[in-house]
Design a protein around this motif. Sequence first.
Motif, PDB file in Angstrom:
ATOM      1  N   TYR A   1      -0.835   5.304   7.297  1.00  0.00           N
ATOM      2  CA  TYR A   1      -0.059   4.118   7.699  1.00  0.00           C
ATOM      3  C   TYR A   1       1.039   4.492   8.687  1.00  0.00           C
ATOM      4  O   TYR A   1       1.351   3.749   9.615  1.00  0.00           O
ATOM      5  CB  TYR A   1       0.585   3.435   6.480  1.00  0.00           C
ATOM      6  CG  TYR A   1      -0.355   2.960   5.403  1.00  0.00           C
ATOM      7  CD1 TYR A   1      -1.716   2.773   5.653  1.00  0.00           C
ATOM      8  CD2 TYR A   1       0.115   2.680   4.123  1.00  0.00           C
ATOM      9  CE1 TYR A   1      -2.566   2.338   4.648  1.00  0.00           C
ATOM     10  CE2 TYR A   1      -0.728   2.230   3.122  1.00  0.00           C
ATOM     11  CZ  TYR A   1      -2.067   2.068   3.379  1.00  0.00           C
ATOM     12  OH  TYR A   1      -2.902   1.635   2.374  1.00  0.00           O
TER      13      TYR A   1
ATOM     14  N   ASN B   1       3.055  -2.317   3.892  1.00  0.00           N
ATOM     15  CA  ASN B   1       1.968  -3.224   4.261  1.00  0.00           C
ATOM     16  C   ASN B   1       2.128  -4.539   3.500  1.00  0.00           C
ATOM     17  O   ASN B   1       2.518  -4.539   2.327  1.00  0.00           O
ATOM     18  CB  ASN B   1       0.604  -2.610   3.932  1.00  0.00           C
ATOM     19  CG  ASN B   1       0.207  -1.532   4.916  1.00  0.00           C
ATOM     20  OD1 ASN B   1       0.853  -1.353   5.963  1.00  0.00           O
ATOM     21  ND2 ASN B   1      -0.851  -0.799   4.606  1.00  0.00           N
TER      22      ASN B   1
ATOM     23  N   TYR C   1       0.185  -6.604   1.965  1.00  0.00           N
ATOM     24  CA  TYR C   1      -0.477  -6.939   0.701  1.00  0.00           C
ATOM     25  C   TYR C   1       0.289  -6.438  -0.515  1.00  0.00           C
ATOM     26  O   TYR C   1       0.142  -6.985  -1.606  1.00  0.00           O
ATOM     27  CB  TYR C   1      -1.927  -6.434   0.658  1.00  0.00           C
ATOM     28  CG  TYR C   1      -2.104  -4.971   0.954  1.00  0.00           C
ATOM     29  CD1 TYR C   1      -2.022  -4.022  -0.049  1.00  0.00           C
ATOM     30  CD2 TYR C   1      -2.349  -4.543   2.250  1.00  0.00           C
ATOM     31  CE1 TYR C   1      -2.169  -2.676   0.232  1.00  0.00           C
ATOM     32  CE2 TYR C   1      -2.493  -3.198   2.539  1.00  0.00           C
ATOM     33  CZ  TYR C   1      -2.406  -2.267   1.536  1.00  0.00           C
ATOM     34  OH  TYR C   1      -2.539  -0.932   1.827  1.00  0.00           O
ATOM     35  N   TYR C   2       1.152  -5.417  -0.307  1.00  0.00           N
ATOM     36  CA  TYR C   2       1.960  -4.956  -1.441  1.00  0.00           C
ATOM     37  C   TYR C   2       2.942  -6.014  -1.912  1.00  0.00           C
ATOM     38  O   TYR C   2       3.344  -6.010  -3.073  1.00  0.00           O
ATOM     39  CB  TYR C   2       2.675  -3.646  -1.104  1.00  0.00           C
ATOM     40  CG  TYR C   2       1.708  -2.487  -1.015  1.00  0.00           C
ATOM     41  CD1 TYR C   2       1.069  -2.023  -2.163  1.00  0.00           C
ATOM     42  CD2 TYR C   2       1.407  -1.896   0.200  1.00  0.00           C
ATOM     43  CE1 TYR C   2       0.163  -0.981  -2.086  1.00  0.00           C
ATOM     44  CE2 TYR C   2       0.501  -0.851   0.290  1.00  0.00           C
ATOM     45  CZ  TYR C   2      -0.124  -0.398  -0.857  1.00  0.00           C
ATOM     46  OH  TYR C   2      -1.024   0.627  -0.770  1.00  0.00           O
TER      47      TYR C   2
HETATM   48 FE   LIG Z   1      -2.364   0.607   0.768  1.00  0.00          FE
END
Ligand SMILES: [Fe+2]
Length: 355
Positions: free
Chosen positions: A179, A233, A235-236
Amino acid sequence: MNRILTFTNARLIGLARLLTVAIMAAGMAGLSETAAAAGGEVNLYSYRQEFLIRPLLDKFTAETGIAVNVQYVKGGILKRMREEGEAGVADLVLTADIATLSQHARADTFQPVKSAVLEANIPARFRDPEGRWFGLTARARIIVYSKDRVKPDEINTYEDLTDPKWAGRICTRSSGHVYMKSLLASIIVAKGEEVAQGWAKGVKKNLARKPQGNDRAQVKAIWQGECDIALINTYYLGKMQFNEAEPEQKEWAAVIGVIFPNRDDRGTHVNISGGGVAKYAKNRDNAVKLLEFLSGDWAQEYYAASNYEYPVKPGVAWHPAVESWGRFHADEAALSEVAKQVPLAIKLYDRAGYR
Ligand SMILES: [Fe+2]
């Protein structure tokens, strides 16, 4: 404003609808075993746990008669494929991040695929021009901050994180993580090597602690007061906000505000999870069929929602929680270009002494 994402025309959908779809898929699973013999099989290496994607795969089996065998491989799919070589059983690999997908392409563990369905469903910036990898879900790399200690208008861009006023206040994960590599590669694409080097050095100078932990650990560190700003990110957010199993994560998420950086210029860095057909796939056609299925409307909605991600296919509805974070301006640089800069990004972190 056609630069405001290409995820257009999505409707807000109800959780109830998603649930219905999951139940339907689960119902169809019963048919799959008898149908499977007719269509053959496909072997999948997945970074996402089987129970999360099983309803999706069962629907594919019900529609095509192709059985899907899944091996959950959390890390090290590439290492495993290199070791297995021609003897490997994988037909299709599902993994996350352009840095990982492109590493597979460079290591020659994926083969090129040409598919009109994939080209129609997946925007060009989310797939390899040579067809070795295809994005299936998207996530934005956002800045989060302590609502108590930072005012949201103090930060607008990733570049703002190098401002000396944030000295000792930023937490990140290790620069060795994909990331981090991809984000810096996206800065190289947008602003060139010199600015990117300055970013790595500047953020490193502002770190509150040695880089460590995963994305959720950065949010926890803000909650604990160890730092005030972090990168995660999207979605966390969902995984923490709705975490019934570990409700303390809801508390961590409650103290942070969210910034989609660079909204007034190139837009927020968007990365993908995606897949590639294994070089030595024995069931190549079935692997392509599964990729095509995953890029279709039904699967896109389900697959993205299952992990609070964005569908890559334009016009597919977003999960209501994802929708609640707001539409945003995404960096439209082709991820194939970002991928080319990953090796340089690694060097720049190294030169900055960013661990
Ligand atoms: Fe992840």
